[in-house]
Design a protein around this motif. Structure first.
Motif, PDB file in Angstrom:
ATOM      1  N   TYR A 139      -0.537  37.635  45.567  1.00 11.94           N
ATOM      2  CA  TYR A 139      -0.267  38.796  46.404  1.00 11.94           C
ATOM      3  C   TYR A 139      -0.169  38.455  47.887  1.00 11.94           C
ATOM      4  CZ  TYR A 139      -0.971  41.581  42.293  1.00 11.94           C
ATOM      5  OH  TYR A 139      -0.832  42.122  41.049  1.00 11.94           O
ATOM      6  N   LEU A 140      -0.736  37.362  48.301  1.00 14.07           N
ATOM      7  CA  LEU A 140      -0.672  36.943  49.702  1.00 14.07           C
ATOM      8  C   LEU A 140       0.292  35.782  49.913  1.00 14.07           C
ATOM      9  CD1 LEU A 140      -4.436  37.111  50.608  1.00 14.07           C
ATOM     10  CD2 LEU A 140      -2.637  38.676  51.289  1.00 14.07           C
ATOM     11  N   ARG A 141       0.952  35.362  48.869  1.00 10.93           N
ATOM     12  CA  ARG A 141       1.808  34.180  48.907  1.00 10.93           C
ATOM     13  C   ARG A 141       2.905  34.283  49.972  1.00 10.93           C
ATOM     14  NH1 ARG A 141       3.949  33.120  43.210  1.00 10.93           N
ATOM     15  NH2 ARG A 141       1.810  32.477  42.962  1.00 10.93           N
ATOM     16  N   ILE A 142       3.616  35.393  50.023  1.00 10.06           N
ATOM     17  CA  ILE A 142       4.758  35.515  50.937  1.00 10.06           C
ATOM     18  C   ILE A 142       4.329  35.415  52.406  1.00 10.06           C
ATOM     19  CG2 ILE A 142       6.599  37.053  51.750  1.00 10.06           C
ATOM     20  CD1 ILE A 142       6.939  37.957  48.857  1.00 10.06           C
TER      21      ILE A 142
ATOM     22  N   LEU B 258      11.917  22.576  56.825  1.00 11.41           N
ATOM     23  CA  LEU B 258      12.878  23.268  55.968  1.00 11.41           C
ATOM     24  C   LEU B 258      14.183  22.496  55.810  1.00 11.41           C
ATOM     25  CD1 LEU B 258      12.224  26.933  57.031  1.00 11.41           C
ATOM     26  CD2 LEU B 258      11.580  25.795  54.913  1.00 11.41           C
ATOM     27  N   GLN B 259      14.286  21.321  56.404  1.00 10.68           N
ATOM     28  CA  GLN B 259      15.420  20.423  56.148  1.00 10.68           C
ATOM     29  C   GLN B 259      15.280  19.744  54.795  1.00 10.68           C
ATOM     30  OE1 GLN B 259      15.286  17.685  59.399  1.00 10.68           O
ATOM     31  NE2 GLN B 259      16.213  19.118  60.834  1.00 10.68           N
ATOM     32  N   VAL B 260      14.072  19.687  54.272  1.00  9.99           N
ATOM     33  CA  VAL B 260      13.798  19.031  52.991  1.00  9.99           C
ATOM     34  C   VAL B 260      14.194  19.985  51.848  1.00  9.99           C
ATOM     35  CG1 VAL B 260      12.001  17.997  51.554  1.00  9.99           C
ATOM     36  CG2 VAL B 260      11.898  17.767  54.044  1.00  9.99           C
ATOM     37  N   PRO B 261      15.065  19.545  50.936  1.00 12.48           N
ATOM     38  CA  PRO B 261      15.533  20.435  49.865  1.00 12.48           C
ATOM     39  C   PRO B 261      14.419  21.018  48.981  1.00 12.48           C
ATOM     40  CG  PRO B 261      16.919  18.496  49.989  1.00 12.48           C
ATOM     41  CD  PRO B 261      15.778  18.269  50.925  1.00 12.48           C
ATOM     42  N   LYS B 262      13.380  20.243  48.680  1.00 17.34           N
ATOM     43  CA  LYS B 262      12.288  20.759  47.847  1.00 17.34           C
ATOM     44  C   LYS B 262      11.551  21.896  48.546  1.00 17.34           C
ATOM     45  CE  LYS B 262      10.846  17.029  44.810  1.00 17.34           C
ATOM     46  NZ  LYS B 262       9.742  16.119  44.479  1.00 17.34           N
ATOM     47  N   LEU B 263      11.363  21.768  49.852  1.00 22.09           N
ATOM     48  CA  LEU B 263      10.664  22.813  50.585  1.00 22.09           C
ATOM     49  C   LEU B 263      11.555  24.037  50.793  1.00 22.09           C
ATOM     50  CD1 LEU B 263       8.699  20.607  53.105  1.00 22.09           C
ATOM     51  CD2 LEU B 263       7.830  21.806  51.107  1.00 22.09           C
ATOM     52  N   GLN B 264      12.862  23.823  50.901  1.00 19.12           N
ATOM     53  CA  GLN B 264      13.793  24.956  50.940  1.00 19.12           C
ATOM     54  C   GLN B 264      13.718  25.741  49.629  1.00 19.12           C
ATOM     55  OE1 GLN B 264      17.738  23.493  51.626  1.00 19.12           O
ATOM     56  NE2 GLN B 264      17.294  22.842  53.721  1.00 19.12           N
ATOM     57  N   ALA B 265      13.703  25.028  48.517  1.00 14.55           N
ATOM     58  CA  ALA B 265      13.630  25.674  47.200  1.00 14.55           C
ATOM     59  C   ALA B 265      12.302  26.400  47.021  1.00 14.55           C
ATOM     60  CB  ALA B 265      13.827  24.641  46.095  1.00 14.55           C
ATOM     61  N   LEU B 266      11.223  25.822  47.537  1.00 20.75           N
ATOM     62  CA  LEU B 266       9.916  26.455  47.444  1.00 20.75           C
ATOM     63  C   LEU B 266       9.912  27.773  48.223  1.00 20.75           C
ATOM     64  CD1 LEU B 266       6.508  24.833  47.561  1.00 20.75           C
ATOM     65  CD2 LEU B 266       6.947  26.663  49.142  1.00 20.75           C
ATOM     66  N   LEU B 267      10.407  27.767  49.456  1.00 18.88           N
ATOM     67  CA  LEU B 267      10.442  28.986  50.261  1.00 18.88           C
ATOM     68  C   LEU B 267      11.352  30.033  49.617  1.00 18.88           C
ATOM     69  CD1 LEU B 267       9.567  30.462  52.834  1.00 18.88           C
ATOM     70  CD2 LEU B 267      11.578  29.498  53.941  1.00 18.88           C
ATOM     71  N   ASP B 268      12.484  29.607  49.103  1.00 20.67           N
ATOM     72  CA  ASP B 268      13.399  30.516  48.416  1.00 20.67           C
ATOM     73  C   ASP B 268      12.713  31.157  47.210  1.00 20.67           C
ATOM     74  OD1 ASP B 268      16.134  31.599  48.032  1.00 20.67           O
ATOM     75  OD2 ASP B 268      16.028  30.412  46.190  1.00 20.67           O
ATOM     76  N   ALA B 269      11.969  30.370  46.453  1.00 17.60           N
ATOM     77  CA  ALA B 269      11.279  30.888  45.269  1.00 17.60           C
ATOM     78  C   ALA B 269      10.185  31.863  45.659  1.00 17.60           C
ATOM     79  CB  ALA B 269      10.695  29.738  44.466  1.00 17.60           C
ATOM     80  N   VAL B 270       9.446  31.550  46.705  1.00 23.47           N
ATOM     81  CA  VAL B 270       8.377  32.431  47.141  1.00 23.47           C
ATOM     82  C   VAL B 270       8.936  33.780  47.588  1.00 23.47           C
ATOM     83  CG1 VAL B 270       6.684  32.772  48.997  1.00 23.47           C
ATOM     84  CG2 VAL B 270       6.730  30.638  47.742  1.00 23.47           C
ATOM     85  N   LEU B 271      10.054  33.750  48.294  1.00 27.95           N
ATOM     86  CA  LEU B 271      10.610  34.989  48.820  1.00 27.95           C
ATOM     87  C   LEU B 271      11.367  35.817  47.792  1.00 27.95           C
ATOM     88  CD1 LEU B 271      11.933  33.779  52.289  1.00 27.95           C
ATOM     89  CD2 LEU B 271       9.906  35.157  51.817  1.00 27.95           C
ATOM     90  N   PHE B 272      12.108  35.162  46.882  1.00 22.14           N
ATOM     91  CA  PHE B 272      13.069  35.902  46.081  1.00 22.14           C
ATOM     92  C   PHE B 272      12.813  35.924  44.580  1.00 22.14           C
ATOM     93  CE2 PHE B 272      15.477  34.528  49.886  1.00 22.14           C
ATOM     94  CZ  PHE B 272      15.608  35.797  50.442  1.00 22.14           C
ATOM     95  N   GLU B 273      11.910  35.091  44.057  1.00 24.53           N
ATOM     96  CA  GLU B 273      11.645  35.148  42.621  1.00 24.53           C
ATOM     97  C   GLU B 273      10.719  36.314  42.316  1.00 24.53           C
ATOM     98  OE1 GLU B 273      10.069  31.558  41.000  1.00 24.53           O
ATOM     99  OE2 GLU B 273      11.956  30.489  41.213  1.00 24.53           O
ATOM    100  N   PRO B 274      11.061  37.101  41.307  1.00 22.83           N
ATOM    101  CA  PRO B 274      10.152  38.193  40.942  1.00 22.83           C
ATOM    102  C   PRO B 274       8.907  37.635  40.267  1.00 22.83           C
ATOM    103  CG  PRO B 274      11.962  38.078  39.406  1.00 22.83           C
ATOM    104  CD  PRO B 274      12.246  37.056  40.463  1.00 22.83           C
ATOM    105  N   GLY B 275       7.806  38.274  40.513  1.00 21.22           N
ATOM    106  CA  GLY B 275       6.555  37.837  39.906  1.00 21.22           C
ATOM    107  C   GLY B 275       5.941  38.960  39.105  1.00 21.22           C
ATOM    108  N   GLY B 276       4.921  38.625  38.366  1.00 20.51           N
ATOM    109  CA  GLY B 276       4.212  39.638  37.603  1.00 20.51           C
ATOM    110  C   GLY B 276       3.216  40.341  38.502  1.00 20.51           C
ATOM    111  N   HIS B 277       3.501  41.569  38.872  1.00 13.32           N
ATOM    112  CA  HIS B 277       2.625  42.331  39.762  1.00 13.32           C
ATOM    113  C   HIS B 277       2.082  43.548  39.046  1.00 13.32           C
ATOM    114  CE1 HIS B 277       3.728  39.895  43.204  1.00 13.32           C
ATOM    115  NE2 HIS B 277       4.989  40.021  42.839  1.00 13.32           N
ATOM    116  N   LEU B 278       0.902  43.947  39.420  1.00 16.20           N
ATOM    117  CA  LEU B 278       0.301  45.143  38.840  1.00 16.20           C
ATOM    118  C   LEU B 278       0.930  46.379  39.466  1.00 16.20           C
ATOM    119  CD1 LEU B 278      -3.419  44.051  38.883  1.00 16.20           C
ATOM    120  CD2 LEU B 278      -1.896  44.129  36.940  1.00 16.20           C
ATOM    121  N   PRO B 279       1.061  47.470  38.709  1.00 19.28           N
ATOM    122  CA  PRO B 279       1.665  48.681  39.274  1.00 19.28           C
ATOM    123  C   PRO B 279       0.765  49.352  40.285  1.00 19.28           C
ATOM    124  CG  PRO B 279       0.990  49.043  36.987  1.00 19.28           C
ATOM    125  CD  PRO B 279       0.743  47.609  37.313  1.00 19.28           C
TER     126      PRO B 279
END
Length: 118
Positions: A78-81, A97-118
């Protein structure tokens, strides 16, 4: 026989999701499984997330302290972003953020849906 179950080799853990998330700390600490921050703090070596630049292949993107900090941020859904965005927003880390792995990590944190409680 057709089966919807994924093939699991001997000794491997059955995956919980169809596609693994890049925002999950376990994606970077294989074969060690991270359940919480305590598991992360007991690791001897943390990932360095690849090379910072192409010319100087010996320069790692993250040191052990920064890798521990970033991976510990990934253990709190819940505090990840805000934690990860604040990690990269400092002047001494924005260049990471020039590093591709870290770009992918930030992209995943911001845009991947997660399992959240209602």
């Amino acid at each position: 026989l057709l089966s919807a179950k994924p093939r699991v080799r001997r000794g491997e853990v059955t995956p919980l999701h169809r596609f693994s998330s890049r925002a999950d700390p376990n994606a970077y600490t294989r074969p060690t499984r991270i359940e919480g921050e305590d598991d992360l703090l007991h690791m001897w070596e943390l990932p360095d997330f690849g090379d910072k630049d192409v010319e100087n292949a010996s320069a790692k993107a993250l040191g052990q302290h920064d890798a521990e900090l970033l991976l510990s941020y990934l253990t709190v859904p819940y505090l990840r972003i805000p934690l990860v965005v604040s990690f990269f927003s400092s002047e001494d880390r924005i260049h990471l953020l020039q590093v591709p792995k870290l770009q992918a990590l930030l992209d995943a944190v911001l845009f991947e849906p997660g399992g959240h409680l209602p």
